[in-house]
Scaffold this motif. Structure first.
Motif, short mmCIF file in Angstrom:
data_model
loop_
_atom_site.label_atom_id
_atom_site.label_comp_id
_atom_site.label_asym_id
_atom_site.label_seq_id
_atom_site.Cartn_x
_atom_site.Cartn_y
_atom_site.Cartn_z
N ARG A 169 0.94 -1.10 -0.06
CA ARG A 169 -0.18 0.10 -0.01
C ARG A 169 1.09 1.15 -0.09
O ARG A 169 1.90 1.19 0.33
N ILE A 170 0.60 2.25 -0.48
CA ILE A 170 1.25 3.49 -0.56
C ILE A 170 0.93 4.12 0.77
O ILE A 170 -0.09 4.33 1.30
N GLY A 171 2.14 4.65 1.35
CA GLY A 171 2.24 5.42 2.61
C GLY A 171 2.92 6.77 2.50
O GLY A 171 3.13 7.04 1.23
N GLN A 172 2.82 7.59 3.29
CA GLN A 172 3.58 8.66 3.21
C GLN A 172 4.69 8.88 3.97
O GLN A 172 4.91 8.36 4.97
N MET A 173 5.85 9.43 3.38
CA MET A 173 7.11 9.59 4.05
C MET A 173 7.56 10.97 3.98
O MET A 173 7.47 11.76 2.93
N GLU A 174 8.13 11.69 5.17
CA GLU A 174 8.84 12.92 5.14
C GLU A 174 10.01 12.98 5.92
O GLU A 174 9.97 12.00 6.90
N GLN A 175 11.06 13.65 5.73
CA GLN A 175 12.07 13.68 6.67
C GLN A 175 11.56 14.74 7.89
O GLN A 175 10.95 15.72 7.74
N ALA A 176 12.33 14.59 8.85
CA ALA A 176 11.95 15.10 10.02
C ALA A 176 13.50 15.04 11.01
O ALA A 176 14.46 14.41 10.78
N THR A 177 13.52 15.94 11.98
CA THR A 177 14.59 16.09 12.95
C THR A 177 14.28 15.59 14.19
O THR A 177 13.30 16.26 14.73
N ILE A 178 15.15 14.77 15.04
CA ILE A 178 14.76 14.47 16.35
C ILE A 178 14.79 15.69 17.36
O ILE A 178 16.05 16.37 17.11
N ILE A 179 13.90 16.14 17.96
CA ILE A 179 14.20 17.21 19.27
C ILE A 179 14.38 16.38 20.39
O ILE A 179 15.30 16.88 20.98
N ARG A 180 13.73 15.56 20.73
CA ARG A 180 13.90 14.86 22.29
C ARG A 180 13.39 13.46 22.22
O ARG A 180 12.44 13.05 21.26
N VAL A 181 14.13 12.75 22.81
CA VAL A 181 13.67 11.14 22.90
C VAL A 181 13.39 10.86 24.45
O VAL A 181 14.38 11.28 25.21
N ARG A 182 12.34 10.31 24.85
CA ARG A 182 12.07 10.04 26.13
C ARG A 182 11.72 8.65 26.29
O ARG A 182 10.88 7.98 25.62
N GLN A 183 12.12 7.72 27.42
CA GLN A 183 11.66 6.48 27.60
C GLN A 183 10.57 6.31 28.31
O GLN A 183 10.19 7.07 28.99
N VAL A 184 9.56 5.37 27.82
CA VAL A 184 8.19 5.20 28.08
C VAL A 184 7.95 3.62 28.47
O VAL A 184 8.91 2.95 27.99
N THR A 185 6.73 3.31 29.13
CA THR A 185 6.51 2.04 29.25
C THR A 185 5.18 1.78 28.22
O THR A 185 4.24 2.54 28.47
N ILE A 186 5.15 0.91 27.25
CA ILE A 186 3.81 0.65 26.63
C ILE A 186 3.17 -0.35 27.29
O ILE A 186 3.98 -1.61 27.28
N GLU A 187 1.93 -0.46 27.56
CA GLU A 187 1.19 -1.36 28.29
C GLU A 187 0.01 -1.97 27.27
O GLU A 187 -0.73 -1.02 26.74
#
Length: 153
Positions: free
Chosen positions: A35-53
């Motif tokens: 399937r066709i998806g969309q892609m764009e470039q981006a720049t990381i500002i911040r990364v934070r560890q989380v817990t996914i439940e």
């Protein structure tokens, strides 16, 4: 008694494993393939560890199945006459307890909350499983598909 505990633990682990799906950015849903998806470039500002439940098994079905199987196995392995009813009840309760705790542990996974700035300057945040490492200032791709957004290198 040892055989019963072994059966209960193995059964609990197997029923707990069936319910965890956390949507890795490296794994695609069948509906997203070809399937066709969309892609764009981006720049990381911040990364934070989380817990996914994951709350996919809120019905308690795995605990019920585990308790029933443990009760049956316990009544077959231990005791004769009235003793098998007591051992079945105790083993069913133990199996449900173990299954509930294994399922709760399996429903959590470590993830990252990634803040990115799109090429147009708009900041967005995407939360995903932490199987890729990101650092502030890094250039990445923001990909959208039917399953949502993901960030990748």
């Amino acid at each position: 008694m040892f055989k019963f505990l072994l059966y209960a633990v193995v059964l609990s682990i197997l029923t707990g494993c069936a319910s965890a799906d956390f949507g890795s950015p490296n794994t695609y849903q069948r509906s997203d393939v070809q399937r066709i998806g969309q892609m764009e470039q981006a720049t990381i500002i911040r990364v934070r560890q989380v817990t996914i439940e994951s709350s996919s098994d809120s019905s308690g079905l795995t605990s019920f199945v585990s308790a029933a199987a443990s009760a049956f196995l316990g009544s077959q392995v231990i005791g004769n006459g009235r003793g098998r009813y007591v051992s079945g009840a105790l083993s069913g309760a133990a199996g449900a307890f173990i299954s509930q705790h294994v399922s709760a542990a399996m429903s959590r996974h470590s993830g990252v909350e990634v803040f990115v700035r799109r090429a147009n300057g708009q900041p967005v945040v995407v939360t995903q499983v932490d199987d890729q490492q990101f650092a502030p200032g890094e250039h990445v791709y923001l990909i959208s598909s039917g399953s949502g957004y993901r960030i990748t290198h």
